[in-house]
Design a protein around this motif. Structure first.
Motif, PDB file in Angstrom:
ATOM      1  N   THR A 372       7.387 -36.272  34.767  1.00  0.00           N
ATOM      2  CA  THR A 372       7.503 -35.001  35.492  1.00  0.00           C
ATOM      3  C   THR A 372       6.134 -34.421  35.807  1.00  0.00           C
ATOM      4  OG1 THR A 372       9.594 -34.555  34.372  1.00  0.00           O
ATOM      5  CG2 THR A 372       8.517 -32.688  35.411  1.00  0.00           C
ATOM      6  N   ALA A 373       5.219 -34.454  34.833  1.00  0.00           N
ATOM      7  CA  ALA A 373       3.872 -33.915  35.046  1.00  0.00           C
ATOM      8  C   ALA A 373       3.111 -34.715  36.095  1.00  0.00           C
ATOM      9  CB  ALA A 373       3.109 -33.911  33.721  1.00  0.00           C
ATOM     10  N   ASP A 374       3.261 -36.038  36.067  1.00  0.00           N
ATOM     11  CA  ASP A 374       2.595 -36.873  37.075  1.00  0.00           C
ATOM     12  C   ASP A 374       3.131 -36.565  38.475  1.00  0.00           C
ATOM     13  OD1 ASP A 374       1.030 -38.091  35.187  1.00  0.00           O
ATOM     14  OD2 ASP A 374       2.201 -39.944  35.079  1.00  0.00           O
ATOM     15  N   ARG A 375       4.441 -36.304  38.548  1.00  0.00           N
ATOM     16  CA  ARG A 375       5.030 -36.000  39.857  1.00  0.00           C
ATOM     17  C   ARG A 375       4.510 -34.653  40.380  1.00  0.00           C
ATOM     18  NH1 ARG A 375      10.526 -34.705  41.444  1.00  0.00           N
ATOM     19  NH2 ARG A 375      11.191 -34.756  39.263  1.00  0.00           N
ATOM     20  N   ALA A 376       4.290 -33.721  39.481  1.00  0.00           N
ATOM     21  CA  ALA A 376       3.780 -32.409  39.887  1.00  0.00           C
ATOM     22  C   ALA A 376       2.413 -32.529  40.561  1.00  0.00           C
ATOM     23  CB  ALA A 376       3.699 -31.478  38.680  1.00  0.00           C
ATOM     24  N   VAL A 377       1.484 -33.288  39.951  1.00  0.00           N
ATOM     25  CA  VAL A 377       0.148 -33.400  40.546  1.00  0.00           C
ATOM     26  C   VAL A 377       0.162 -34.278  41.791  1.00  0.00           C
ATOM     27  CG1 VAL A 377      -1.026 -32.928  38.380  1.00  0.00           C
ATOM     28  CG2 VAL A 377      -0.553 -35.285  39.011  1.00  0.00           C
ATOM     29  N   LEU A 379       2.589 -34.220  43.990  1.00  0.00           N
ATOM     30  CA  LEU A 379       3.082 -33.337  45.050  1.00  0.00           C
ATOM     31  C   LEU A 379       2.027 -32.347  45.511  1.00  0.00           C
ATOM     32  CD1 LEU A 379       6.679 -32.610  43.713  1.00  0.00           C
ATOM     33  CD2 LEU A 379       6.111 -33.700  45.904  1.00  0.00           C
ATOM     34  N   ASN A 380       1.190 -31.871  44.586  1.00  0.00           N
ATOM     35  CA  ASN A 380       0.121 -30.949  44.973  1.00  0.00           C
ATOM     36  C   ASN A 380      -1.108 -31.179  44.109  1.00  0.00           C
ATOM     37  OD1 ASN A 380      -1.530 -28.967  45.900  1.00  0.00           O
ATOM     38  ND2 ASN A 380      -0.157 -27.269  45.490  1.00  0.00           N
ATOM     39  N   PRO A 381      -2.002 -32.057  44.566  1.00  0.00           N
ATOM     40  CA  PRO A 381      -3.214 -32.333  43.782  1.00  0.00           C
ATOM     41  C   PRO A 381      -4.205 -31.180  43.783  1.00  0.00           C
ATOM     42  CG  PRO A 381      -3.238 -33.548  45.856  1.00  0.00           C
ATOM     43  CD  PRO A 381      -1.899 -32.912  45.760  1.00  0.00           C
ATOM     44  N   ASN A 382      -3.902 -30.074  44.492  1.00  0.00           N
ATOM     45  CA  ASN A 382      -4.789 -28.910  44.507  1.00  0.00           C
ATOM     46  C   ASN A 382      -4.292 -27.787  43.605  1.00  0.00           C
ATOM     47  OD1 ASN A 382      -6.712 -29.708  46.718  1.00  0.00           O
ATOM     48  ND2 ASN A 382      -4.793 -29.865  47.826  1.00  0.00           N
ATOM     49  N   SER A 383      -3.243 -28.039  42.821  1.00  0.00           N
ATOM     50  CA  SER A 383      -2.669 -26.982  41.994  1.00  0.00           C
ATOM     51  C   SER A 383      -3.256 -26.996  40.585  1.00  0.00           C
ATOM     52  CB  SER A 383      -1.142 -27.140  41.918  1.00  0.00           C
ATOM     53  OG  SER A 383      -0.600 -26.269  40.946  1.00  0.00           O
ATOM     54  N   HIS A 384      -3.912 -25.892  40.217  1.00  0.00           N
ATOM     55  CA  HIS A 384      -4.423 -25.743  38.855  1.00  0.00           C
ATOM     56  C   HIS A 384      -3.282 -25.802  37.850  1.00  0.00           C
ATOM     57  CE1 HIS A 384      -5.209 -23.143  35.318  1.00  0.00           C
ATOM     58  NE2 HIS A 384      -6.396 -23.709  35.325  1.00  0.00           N
ATOM     59  N   LEU A 385      -2.162 -25.130  38.157  1.00  0.00           N
ATOM     60  CA  LEU A 385      -1.035 -25.099  37.231  1.00  0.00           C
ATOM     61  C   LEU A 385      -0.473 -26.498  36.979  1.00  0.00           C
ATOM     62  CD1 LEU A 385       0.691 -23.146  35.584  1.00  0.00           C
ATOM     63  CD2 LEU A 385       2.232 -22.961  37.544  1.00  0.00           C
ATOM     64  N   ALA A 386      -0.423 -27.316  38.045  1.00  0.00           N
ATOM     65  CA  ALA A 386       0.091 -28.684  37.882  1.00  0.00           C
ATOM     66  C   ALA A 386      -0.831 -29.508  36.988  1.00  0.00           C
ATOM     67  CB  ALA A 386       0.250 -29.352  39.247  1.00  0.00           C
ATOM     68  N   TRP A 387      -2.136 -29.421  37.204  1.00  0.00           N
ATOM     69  CA  TRP A 387      -3.076 -30.207  36.393  1.00  0.00           C
ATOM     70  C   TRP A 387      -3.142 -29.693  34.965  1.00  0.00           C
ATOM     71  CZ3 TRP A 387      -4.614 -34.839  37.406  1.00  0.00           C
ATOM     72  CH2 TRP A 387      -4.709 -35.271  38.742  1.00  0.00           C
ATOM     73  N   ARG A 388      -3.073 -28.369  34.771  1.00  0.00           N
ATOM     74  CA  ARG A 388      -3.070 -27.830  33.408  1.00  0.00           C
ATOM     75  C   ARG A 388      -1.818 -28.278  32.668  1.00  0.00           C
ATOM     76  NH1 ARG A 388      -1.230 -23.454  30.417  1.00  0.00           N
ATOM     77  NH2 ARG A 388      -0.010 -22.695  32.170  1.00  0.00           N
ATOM     78  N   GLY A 389      -0.657 -28.232  33.362  1.00  0.00           N
ATOM     79  CA  GLY A 389       0.585 -28.700  32.738  1.00  0.00           C
ATOM     80  C   GLY A 389       0.501 -30.158  32.347  1.00  0.00           C
TER      81      GLY A 389
END
Length: 516
Positions: A372-377, A379-389
């Motif tokens: 799930t976390a890999d899919r988040a980044v 989908l949006n490699p510019n999201s701080h929240l995705a990379w922090r998660g």
């Protein structure tokens, strides 16, 4: 008339000089001097020209003129040595050599154009990225500027909480002098990003400004200078720099707008923004208020997946921070809400990131959470929240090297994010498991500076100091943990599953004297 150059806006109508959102204090005589130089930037103006225009022909010494010029240079970030914007030509005079764009108030459609109905503003932040002006006179830079605008537009569109105008609509303004208020009206957007590109001596300088179309105020302005080598790599680099700067600014501005509105006029999205503001505090009261506001958002919009994910994260925070009156209830609610969030919207990167990190703390299904976390980044490699998660998930899964890489990327894409203190703490804990204790201390101190009331910063410091044998500092940090969180115990904060991959962290906490 507004003259725009290198992140500055020189407004002759209001007699104001702006650097980004800040008004630069300028004496009237210095303002007049700048005004004359900018208006006559197509030629060299003599000393006599300046004296006649600014001092009405009165006698002025060379020293006084030089002093005023230096003050004018200082106001716009120039100097007598550099002369990047105001150049002195010996025995000839002076010239404003900076690249300038003019923006006339009230410029808009031709009077003969048929009236257009203005689209209503969306119920979430909206932005248009206007074509960047090529100030180089080089056709190749035109393609570069257009390509960069497309990259920035695409990067912003990955934030699902943003409404982004498509490139084709934004590019109808290419080559035109426009008033941003009129652009906002015609496109139905609250914000406009405009900029310019200039090539000189093997380098390219890109200037950008983010403007509130409702007020004309500058929210952010900056310039970037890079070597002109691989044009596509350069586009990517500048895109990341611009998006990482304006995304937290946009969110911060929207939160401020929401907090000024009367509660009875709030929409689901406004309740979500208010909830985020409280969640950022990471205090007992802040998390409780964030949870209440997130549930209000869900009541108004039952399909609002991100609000459900935030509510789940609040319950998770209650458990891991020791705020829970009934930890078992908070655990169950955290799991219920993150699963609800995924069922509502499993294509939103920030929903995925919150759900993955909540699951990592509450459930412990590493394979599912990593996926799930890999899919988040992705989908949006510019999201701080995705990379922090992603960093949190990998750290809890016992993969601290990959966690550090994720936290570093989070800070790269959003170096001023409101949740930066959590990123620093996550990185510090990963450093401890990698026995990089000095780096853990640096990370912990950064977290402490960002949020002095966050207990995580202190128990990161306590553990790292203890491992290095710096006992007095370890005990001092441990005391701060108990001062901020009197109910702190190692077993309550770490949890059974987290203890398996945080052995060195826990060992350090015990050495520092924190209670079991």
């Amino acid at each position: 008339m507004r003259y725009l150059f290198e992140g500055y806006a020189f407004d002759t109508g209001r007699r104001e000089l702006h650097r980004g959102t800040d008004v630069v204090s300028v004496a009237p005589q210095v303002f007049d001097l700048l005004d004359y130089l900018i208006r006559n930037r197509d030629r060299v103006v003599s000393k006599d020209d300046l004296i006649n225009a600014v001092w009405n022909g009165r006698s002025v010494s060379d020293a006084a003129l030089t002093t005023r010029l230096n003050v004018a240079r200082s106001a716009i970030g120039d100097s007598g040595e550099e002369q990047r914007l105001i150049k002195t030509l010996p025995r000839k005079g002076f010239r404003f050599v900076g690249q300038v764009r003019e923006a006339r108030e009230g410029a808009g459609p031709n009077p003969g154009d048929p009236p257009e109905s203005a689209p209503a503003l969306p119920d979430k932040p909206s932005i248009a990225v206007l074509p960047f002006e090529n100030m180089s006179g080089d056709r190749e830079q035109e393609y570069f500027a257009d390509g960069m605008v497309e990259e920035i537009t695409t990067a912003l569109s990955r934030f699902k909480w943003l409404f982004v105008i498509a490139r084709n609509s934004s590019f109808t303004f290419k080559g035109k002098v426009v008033d941003v208020k009129e652009v906002g009206r015609r496109l139905g957007v609250r914000y406009v990003l405009e900029g310019s590109v200039r090539k000189a001596a093997g380098k390219v300088r890109i200037a950008g400004q983010l403007i509130d179309t409702a007020t004309g105020a500058y929210i952010w302005a900056d310039s970037f200078e890079r070597d002109l080598t691989d044009i596509f790599v350069l586009q990517d680099e500048v895109t990341v720099a611009v998006v990482s700067a304006i995304q937290p600014k946009l969110l911060q501005t929207e939160i401020e707008i929401a907090t000024r509105r009367r509660p009875e006029n709030l929409t689901a999205y406004d309740f979500y923004l208010r909830a985020m503001q409280q969640f950022y505090l990471a205090t007992r009261a802040g998390v409780a208020e964030a949870l209440k506001l997130a549930h209000r958002a869900l009541e108004l919009a039952p399909q609002f997946g991100l609000a459900a994910a935030l509510a789940g994260a609040c319950h998770m925070q209650n458990v891991v921070s020791g705020y829970a009156v009934d930890p078992q209830f908070d655990r169950k609610e955290a799991v219920r809400l993150f699963r609800l969030a995924l069922s509502l919207d499993d294509g939103d990167p920030e929903t995925l990131a919150l759900a993955a990190s909540t699951s990592a703390f509450m459930v412990g299904d590493s394979d599912s959470e990593i996926e799930t976390a890999d899919r988040a980044v992705a989908l949006n490699p510019n999201s701080h929240l995705a990379w922090r998660g992603r960093g949190l998930v990998y750290r809890i899964a016992g993969l601290p090297e990959e966690a550090v890489r994720s936290f570093e990327r989070a800070m790269r894409v959003s170096p001023v994010d409101p949740l930066l203190y959590m990123t620093h703490v996550g990185m510090g804990m990963a450093f401890i498991e990698l026995r990089r204790f000095d780096e853990a201390i640096v990370a912990g101190k950064k977290a402490q500076r960002h949020n002095p009331s966050y207990a995580g910063a202190y128990y990161c410091l306590a553990s790292a100091f203890a491992h290095l044998g710096r006992d007095a500092e370890a005990r001092e940090a441990a005391a701060r943990v108990l001062e901020v969180d009197p109910a702190f115990t190692i077993s309550a904060r770490m949890g059974r599953r987290r203890q398996a991959h945080a052995k060195l962290l826990i060992e350090g906490l015990r050495k520092a004297g924190l209670p079991e």
